[in-house]
Scaffold this motif. Structure first.
Motif, PDB file in Angstrom:
ATOM      1  N   THR A  36       3.667   1.411   5.667  1.00  0.00           N
ATOM      2  CA  THR A  36       2.600   2.344   6.019  1.00  0.00           C
ATOM      3  C   THR A  36       3.190   3.502   6.821  1.00  0.00           C
ATOM      4  O   THR A  36       4.308   3.391   7.359  1.00  0.00           O
ATOM      5  CB  THR A  36       1.525   1.648   6.868  1.00  0.00           C
ATOM      6  OG1 THR A  36       2.138   1.095   8.049  1.00  0.00           O
ATOM      7  CG2 THR A  36       0.834   0.535   6.086  1.00  0.00           C
ATOM      8  N   PRO A  37       2.474   4.622   6.924  1.00  0.00           N
ATOM      9  CA  PRO A  37       2.974   5.720   7.750  1.00  0.00           C
ATOM     10  C   PRO A  37       3.019   5.327   9.209  1.00  0.00           C
ATOM     11  O   PRO A  37       2.282   4.431   9.649  1.00  0.00           O
ATOM     12  CB  PRO A  37       1.971   6.845   7.499  1.00  0.00           C
ATOM     13  CG  PRO A  37       0.738   6.152   7.024  1.00  0.00           C
ATOM     14  CD  PRO A  37       1.196   4.951   6.268  1.00  0.00           C
ATOM     15  N   THR A 215       6.751   3.921  -0.649  1.00  0.00           N
ATOM     16  CA  THR A 215       5.327   4.222  -0.485  1.00  0.00           C
ATOM     17  C   THR A 215       4.809   5.248  -1.486  1.00  0.00           C
ATOM     18  O   THR A 215       3.690   5.121  -1.983  1.00  0.00           O
ATOM     19  CB  THR A 215       5.031   4.741   0.929  1.00  0.00           C
ATOM     20  OG1 THR A 215       5.962   5.794   1.239  1.00  0.00           O
ATOM     21  CG2 THR A 215       5.154   3.626   1.963  1.00  0.00           C
ATOM     22  N   THR A 230       9.732   4.601   3.083  1.00  0.00           N
ATOM     23  CA  THR A 230       9.229   4.830   4.439  1.00  0.00           C
ATOM     24  C   THR A 230       9.877   3.881   5.436  1.00  0.00           C
ATOM     25  O   THR A 230      10.317   4.285   6.521  1.00  0.00           O
ATOM     26  CB  THR A 230       7.703   4.676   4.467  1.00  0.00           C
ATOM     27  OG1 THR A 230       7.120   5.678   3.628  1.00  0.00           O
ATOM     28  CG2 THR A 230       7.151   4.818   5.877  1.00  0.00           C
ATOM     29  N   ALA A 254      10.085   8.490   9.750  1.00  0.00           N
ATOM     30  CA  ALA A 254       9.032   7.815   8.984  1.00  0.00           C
ATOM     31  C   ALA A 254       8.490   8.702   7.878  1.00  0.00           C
ATOM     32  O   ALA A 254       7.329   9.137   7.897  1.00  0.00           O
ATOM     33  CB  ALA A 254       7.903   7.332   9.898  1.00  0.00           C
ATOM     34  N   TYR A 256       6.756   9.969   4.507  1.00  0.00           N
ATOM     35  CA  TYR A 256       5.616   9.357   3.825  1.00  0.00           C
ATOM     36  C   TYR A 256       5.091  10.231   2.683  1.00  0.00           C
ATOM     37  O   TYR A 256       5.214   9.893   1.524  1.00  0.00           O
ATOM     38  CB  TYR A 256       4.503   9.054   4.826  1.00  0.00           C
ATOM     39  CG  TYR A 256       3.418   8.182   4.238  1.00  0.00           C
ATOM     40  CD1 TYR A 256       3.654   6.835   3.994  1.00  0.00           C
ATOM     41  CD2 TYR A 256       2.166   8.703   3.922  1.00  0.00           C
ATOM     42  CE1 TYR A 256       2.671   6.022   3.433  1.00  0.00           C
ATOM     43  CE2 TYR A 256       1.174   7.905   3.373  1.00  0.00           C
ATOM     44  CZ  TYR A 256       1.434   6.572   3.120  1.00  0.00           C
ATOM     45  OH  TYR A 256       0.460   5.775   2.563  1.00  0.00           O
ATOM     46  N   THR A 270       6.679  14.705   4.294  1.00  0.00           N
ATOM     47  CA  THR A 270       6.084  14.696   5.627  1.00  0.00           C
ATOM     48  C   THR A 270       6.709  13.587   6.460  1.00  0.00           C
ATOM     49  O   THR A 270       7.003  12.498   5.964  1.00  0.00           O
ATOM     50  CB  THR A 270       4.560  14.502   5.580  1.00  0.00           C
ATOM     51  OG1 THR A 270       4.250  13.187   5.087  1.00  0.00           O
ATOM     52  CG2 THR A 270       3.905  15.535   4.672  1.00  0.00           C
ATOM     53  N   THR A 272       5.819  11.364   9.542  1.00  0.00           N
ATOM     54  CA  THR A 272       4.663  11.004  10.355  1.00  0.00           C
ATOM     55  C   THR A 272       5.039  10.602  11.781  1.00  0.00           C
ATOM     56  O   THR A 272       4.175  10.585  12.658  1.00  0.00           O
ATOM     57  CB  THR A 272       3.873   9.868   9.686  1.00  0.00           C
ATOM     58  OG1 THR A 272       4.745   8.768   9.401  1.00  0.00           O
ATOM     59  CG2 THR A 272       3.264  10.345   8.370  1.00  0.00           C
ATOM     60  N   GLN A 298      -0.329  13.554  12.382  1.00  0.00           N
ATOM     61  CA  GLN A 298      -0.540  12.557  11.328  1.00  0.00           C
ATOM     62  C   GLN A 298      -0.574  13.200   9.936  1.00  0.00           C
ATOM     63  O   GLN A 298      -1.538  13.088   9.186  1.00  0.00           O
ATOM     64  CB  GLN A 298      -1.825  11.775  11.578  1.00  0.00           C
ATOM     65  CG  GLN A 298      -1.842  10.391  10.904  1.00  0.00           C
ATOM     66  CD  GLN A 298      -0.748   9.473  11.429  1.00  0.00           C
ATOM     67  OE1 GLN A 298      -0.689   9.196  12.619  1.00  0.00           O
ATOM     68  NE2 GLN A 298       0.134   9.024  10.531  1.00  0.00           N
ATOM     69  N   ASN A 300      -0.119  12.790   6.703  1.00  0.00           N
ATOM     70  CA  ASN A 300       0.115  11.732   5.720  1.00  0.00           C
ATOM     71  C   ASN A 300       0.246  12.234   4.291  1.00  0.00           C
ATOM     72  O   ASN A 300       0.773  11.512   3.441  1.00  0.00           O
ATOM     73  CB  ASN A 300      -1.013  10.694   5.780  1.00  0.00           C
ATOM     74  CG  ASN A 300      -0.881   9.767   6.969  1.00  0.00           C
ATOM     75  OD1 ASN A 300      -0.159  10.060   7.913  1.00  0.00           O
ATOM     76  ND2 ASN A 300      -1.595   8.667   6.942  1.00  0.00           N
TER      77      ASN A 300
END
Length: 326
Positions: A36-37, A215, A230, A254, A256, A270, A272, A298, A300
């Motif tokens: 996940t981000p 991801t 990620t 991180a 994403y 991006t 995050t 954020q 995402n």
């Protein structure tokens, strides 16, 4: 333990490693968790470009034909004319898991409504097709056939004029479909693997692990699949036919969201964990960083207008959407 897993995987290809036919050789643990981000920190640098208000946005898409930016916020789509700034909204029966925009329409997969929906961006009308099994992605292969990845059945099925046909089974977390070099591919975010699929027969090709926690993915004009790892904080590039990992490049922060500009050969990613958008020239032997842009918090998701190269970054925590022309 790592040596044991690698040995077992190798033996699986040769002897089965004592496993039954239902065992996925790409599955290295019984406790699969999708990456996940990262939770973004507060912004420390003002975002570049222009920021517009928007609710928390999970997915974005851009249609060049109508110059429409599509933001998915829960069950509501926000349709923004990027030429005039005019906005429309459309309520869906469930939140989309993925959006695809092209040729004046959006194709949305709605897992909690058991349907895929085509939205005409010129008339703001939705045309649903029931697809039991919780579709998480849908991709048109030609004017009559659509590939659909199904969450609940962990399968990929081919619809021909809306009627289910060939089905490919035994995935864990089907998440994203891609076509490259005339072949269909599936990104599975639980096994963090890419698998080729023959859409005519449903036969699987030899799959490959895609890092530690893939991801998002896209295609480029060199016949490759670009994939964000990620969890492993890297950009992966796979050639196809056959599927081979060609590049693995570190992307700290991180990574994403992912978008590709075919004119400039730039992969936009991006970050995050740092509230940034980084651009890499991927035309050479290895990616080369060309841009680093401060974003809203954020970030995402990202999409772009391939004609003007304008970037649209959306926040998942309500910080709006950002417009940048590098």
């Amino acid at each position: 333990m790592r040596r044991l897993v690698i040995t077992c995987l190798t033996l699986t290809l040769l002897t089965g490693c004592g496993m039954d036919d239902n065992t996925d050789p790409l599955q290295v643990t019984d406790n699969l968790t999708a990456a996940t981000p990262a939770t973004a920190p507060p912004a420390s640098t003002p975002p570049a470009g222009t920021v517009h208000p928007a609710p928390p946005t999970q997915h974005t898409a851009y249609d060049p034909d109508t110059r429409t930016l599509v933001l998915a916020a829960g069950t509501r789509l926000h349709l923004i004319d990027t030429t005039t700034g005019a906005q429309r909204t459309l309520d869906l029966p469930a939140a989309p898991a993925r959006l695809r925009a092209q040729a004046g329409q959006v194709l949305a997969a709605l897992p909690d409504a058991d349907q895929i929906t085509r939205i005409d961006l010129r008339t703001t009308t939705a045309h649903p097709t029931p697809v039991p099994g919780a579709p998480v992605d849908a991709l048109d292969l030609d004017p009559h056939r659509t590939a659909v990845a199904l969450r609940d059945t962990a399968t990929v099925t081919i619809l021909t004029d809306g009627t289910p046909g060939t089905t490919t089974e035994k995935f864990e977390g089907p998440a994203q479909l891609l076509t490259q070099s005339g072949q269909l591919h599936l990104l599975d975010t639980l096994t963090t693997a890419i698998t080729p699929i023959n859409p005519d027969t449903g036969e699987k090709g030899a799959g490959l692990r895609a890092g530690q926690g893939a991801t998002n993915a896209t295609t480029d004009r060199y016949g490759r699949l670009l994939t964000i790892d990620t969890r492993g904080q890297s950009l992966l590039a796979f050639s196809t036919n056959p599927l081979v990992l060609k590049q693995r490049y570190p992307v700290p922060g991180a990574p994403y969201g992912l978008a590709y500009d075919p004119t400039t050969d730039t992969a936009w990613i991006t970050l995050t964990a740092t509230n940034e958008l980084v651009g890499y020239d991927i035309a050479g032997g290895e990616p080369r960083e060309t841009h680093r842009i401060p974003t809203i918090t954020q970030p995402n998701s990202v999409t772009l207008d391939p004609h003007t190269h304008t970037l649209y970054i959306a926040s998942a925590n309500g910080a709006g959407y950002q417009v940048v022309k590098p």
